[in-house]
Enzyme design. Structure first.
Site, PDB file in Angstrom:
ATOM      1  N   GLY A 146       0.783  -1.224   0.000  1.00  0.00           N
ATOM      2  CA  GLY A 146       0.000   0.000   0.000  1.00  0.00           C
ATOM      3  C   GLY A 146       0.815   1.273   0.000  1.00  0.00           C
ATOM      4  O   GLY A 146       0.256   2.372  -0.062  1.00  0.00           O
ATOM      5  N   GLY A 148       2.842   2.316  -2.328  1.00  0.00           N
ATOM      6  CA  GLY A 148       2.922   2.917  -3.652  1.00  0.00           C
ATOM      7  C   GLY A 148       4.145   2.556  -4.454  1.00  0.00           C
ATOM      8  O   GLY A 148       4.397   3.148  -5.507  1.00  0.00           O
ATOM      9  N   ARG A 176      -0.832 -21.660 -13.489  1.00  0.00           N
ATOM     10  CA  ARG A 176      -2.275 -21.421 -13.365  1.00  0.00           C
ATOM     11  C   ARG A 176      -2.803 -20.797 -14.653  1.00  0.00           C
ATOM     12  O   ARG A 176      -2.167 -19.900 -15.209  1.00  0.00           O
ATOM     13  CB  ARG A 176      -2.563 -20.489 -12.191  1.00  0.00           C
ATOM     14  CG  ARG A 176      -2.158 -21.021 -10.824  1.00  0.00           C
ATOM     15  CD  ARG A 176      -2.277 -19.923  -9.781  1.00  0.00           C
ATOM     16  NE  ARG A 176      -1.814 -20.362  -8.460  1.00  0.00           N
ATOM     17  CZ  ARG A 176      -1.522 -19.531  -7.465  1.00  0.00           C
ATOM     18  NH1 ARG A 176      -1.616 -18.210  -7.665  1.00  0.00           N
ATOM     19  NH2 ARG A 176      -1.120 -20.009  -6.312  1.00  0.00           N
ATOM     20  N   ARG A 269      -8.403   1.034  -1.113  1.00  0.00           N
ATOM     21  CA  ARG A 269      -8.312   0.072  -2.212  1.00  0.00           C
ATOM     22  C   ARG A 269      -9.549  -0.820  -2.273  1.00  0.00           C
ATOM     23  O   ARG A 269      -9.966  -1.250  -3.346  1.00  0.00           O
ATOM     24  CB  ARG A 269      -7.051  -0.800  -2.076  1.00  0.00           C
ATOM     25  CG  ARG A 269      -5.778   0.002  -2.180  1.00  0.00           C
ATOM     26  CD  ARG A 269      -4.552  -0.853  -2.444  1.00  0.00           C
ATOM     27  NE  ARG A 269      -4.364  -1.957  -1.510  1.00  0.00           N
ATOM     28  CZ  ARG A 269      -3.227  -2.647  -1.393  1.00  0.00           C
ATOM     29  NH1 ARG A 269      -2.192  -2.332  -2.155  1.00  0.00           N
ATOM     30  NH2 ARG A 269      -3.115  -3.631  -0.547  1.00  0.00           N
ATOM     31  N   ARG A 280      -1.970  -6.681   7.238  1.00  0.00           N
ATOM     32  CA  ARG A 280      -1.026  -5.910   6.433  1.00  0.00           C
ATOM     33  C   ARG A 280      -0.442  -4.753   7.242  1.00  0.00           C
ATOM     34  O   ARG A 280       0.738  -4.414   7.094  1.00  0.00           O
ATOM     35  CB  ARG A 280      -1.710  -5.393   5.166  1.00  0.00           C
ATOM     36  CG  ARG A 280      -2.029  -6.493   4.152  1.00  0.00           C
ATOM     37  CD  ARG A 280      -2.564  -5.893   2.858  1.00  0.00           C
ATOM     38  NE  ARG A 280      -2.946  -6.923   1.900  1.00  0.00           N
ATOM     39  CZ  ARG A 280      -2.117  -7.561   1.084  1.00  0.00           C
ATOM     40  NH1 ARG A 280      -0.823  -7.250   1.121  1.00  0.00           N
ATOM     41  NH2 ARG A 280      -2.546  -8.486   0.245  1.00  0.00           N
TER      42      ARG A 280
END
Length: 403
Positions: A146, A148, A176, A269, A280
């Site tokens: 977060g 940036g 995947r 976000r 986080r």
């Protein structure tokens, strides 16, 4: 241990000068003496080409030692010359080679070789490919989720698309969806990746949900081979591992202006649950403390204003408007003679034709400047420069750089 090849004993008894090619019915060989160890670099012939192999002879014990050979050996060629560069590595010149594959280094006592000797408990040598010119230092960018840093990297890639590149990470998990091997990840077997980690071929790695992820030395070198500067977007623990490796990089840590601002950005976000946001934030607090006090990072940027932070990032990378940033151009290639000999003056290797013809002039002699070497096994050895030299001038006065 083993028995010495007969052809080698014959040549050894002759007292062949160090660094000169030896010929035998078993192929082409060269001996190089480092301390009490004689290194036999032998070529097994196959029609018109030679495959290079390595053996060592311990003069103090009188015994042969078959070392563990790390790295990728040079491909078969028309022959080779070998010379002791210094006490920790041997220069091998491949005859009739391509412009990007003529010089190789056999490391015998570098830091990487010494580390692998301790880990493996055996005698070790390692191959490293020589590369002309220099590469810009990779950039390691870390910071909490977060902050940036991804946006900053995207801005760099957009403004300088031909200057920067990402290394492709390795993983032991299965692909995947539409993921392609070598594009999204290098998908590999766990046993193979564990062996390469042990061999020192990874700059950093981690186990996530039972699968290994990591950045290999080779992946970073591939970016440099393309003439680009590698960006590594990794966490603090990964940056710590890279700092402890032999890679010379610029380490940048991006901080939020405050924990309150970071929390606002994470919540804005709208991509995580409350539990994930709190996790986080806890991780971010630990990362910021480590980033600011660990001594890992060369630069700490505070992303209060994105544009200003980006300007600061460009400035510390030498990309601001006052700089003349750009990739360094490698010297122009010239064809080396297939049949040549080597001699050494300080940090310059003289490559000359054995039977120079007068009408060829300066094409008969070349100088390989090894005074600015960087890197080494398990990656490339960069910084080679090659020059043409007139054979009719004394010393090194006849050297002129190729353009």
């Amino acid at each position: 241990m083993g028995e010495a090849p007969a052809f080698f004993l014959d040549e050894l008894h002759k007292g062949v000068p160090n660094g000169f090619d030896l010929k035998s019915n078993g192929g082409e060989t060269a001996t190089v003496v480092v301390g009490n160890t004689t290194y036999l670099i032998g070529g097994s012939s196959n029609e018109s080409t030679f495959s290079i192999r390595v053996q060592t002879f311990d003069q103090s014990s009188g015994e042969w030692v078959y070392p563990t050979v790390l790295g990728t050996a040079p491909k078969p060629s028309k022959g080779f010359s070998a010379m002791l560069l210094n006490e920790d590595r041997i220069l091998v010149i491949r005859k009739g080679s391509t412009p990007d594959d003529f010089a190789w280094f056999l490391e015998v006592d570098t830091q990487y070789v010494r580390q692998q000797k301790k880990i493996l408990g055996t005698e070790v040598v390692a191959w490293s490919k020589g590369v002309r010119g220099k590469a810009e230092k990779p950039v390691v960018i870390s910071g909490p989720s977060g902050v940036g840093k991804g946006t900053l990297i995207s801005m760099l890639m957009k403004e300088f698309p031909s200057m920067f590149g990402f290394s492709v990470s390795h993983t032991t998990r299965a692909p995947r969806g539409m993921e392609k091997d070598g594009v999204h990840y290098h998908f590999t077997e766990r046993s193979l990746m564990e062996k390469e980690i042990q061999d020192g071929k990874f700059l950093e790695f981690a186990c996530v949900h039972g699968n290994l992820y990591g950045t290999s030395v080779e992946a970073v070198e591939v970016v440099a081979d393309e003439g680009k500067r590698c960006i590594l977007d990794i966490d603090v623990q990964g940056a710590r591992s890279v700092r402890a490796s032999s890679l010379e990089a610029i380490f940048v840590f991006v901080c939020p202006p405050s924990m309150d601002e970071l929390e606002k950005r994470l919540r804005a976000r709208g991509t995580e649950t409350e539990e994930q946001v709190l996790k986080r934030l806890r991780n971010a607090k630990v990362e910021i403390e480590q980033g600011q006090s660990s001594g890992i990072f060369d630069h700490i940027l505070y992303n209060d204003d994105l544009e200003e932070c980006y300007k600061s990032l460009k400035k510390l990378l030498g990309l601001d408007e006052s700089s003349n940033a750009g990739p360094e151009t490698a010297p122009k290639w010239v064809d080396l003679p297939v049949d040549h000999s080597l001699s050494k003056i300080d940090q310059k290797i003289i490559i000359s034709s054995r039977t120079p013809e007068l009408e060829k002039g300066s094409k008969d002699m070349f100088v390989l400047d090894v005074s600015s070497l960087k890197g080494g096994a398990p990656g490339r050895t960069r910084g080679l420069n090659i020059y043409a030299m007139s054979p009719f001038l004394d010393g090194l006065n006849g050297i002129h750089e190729l353009s």
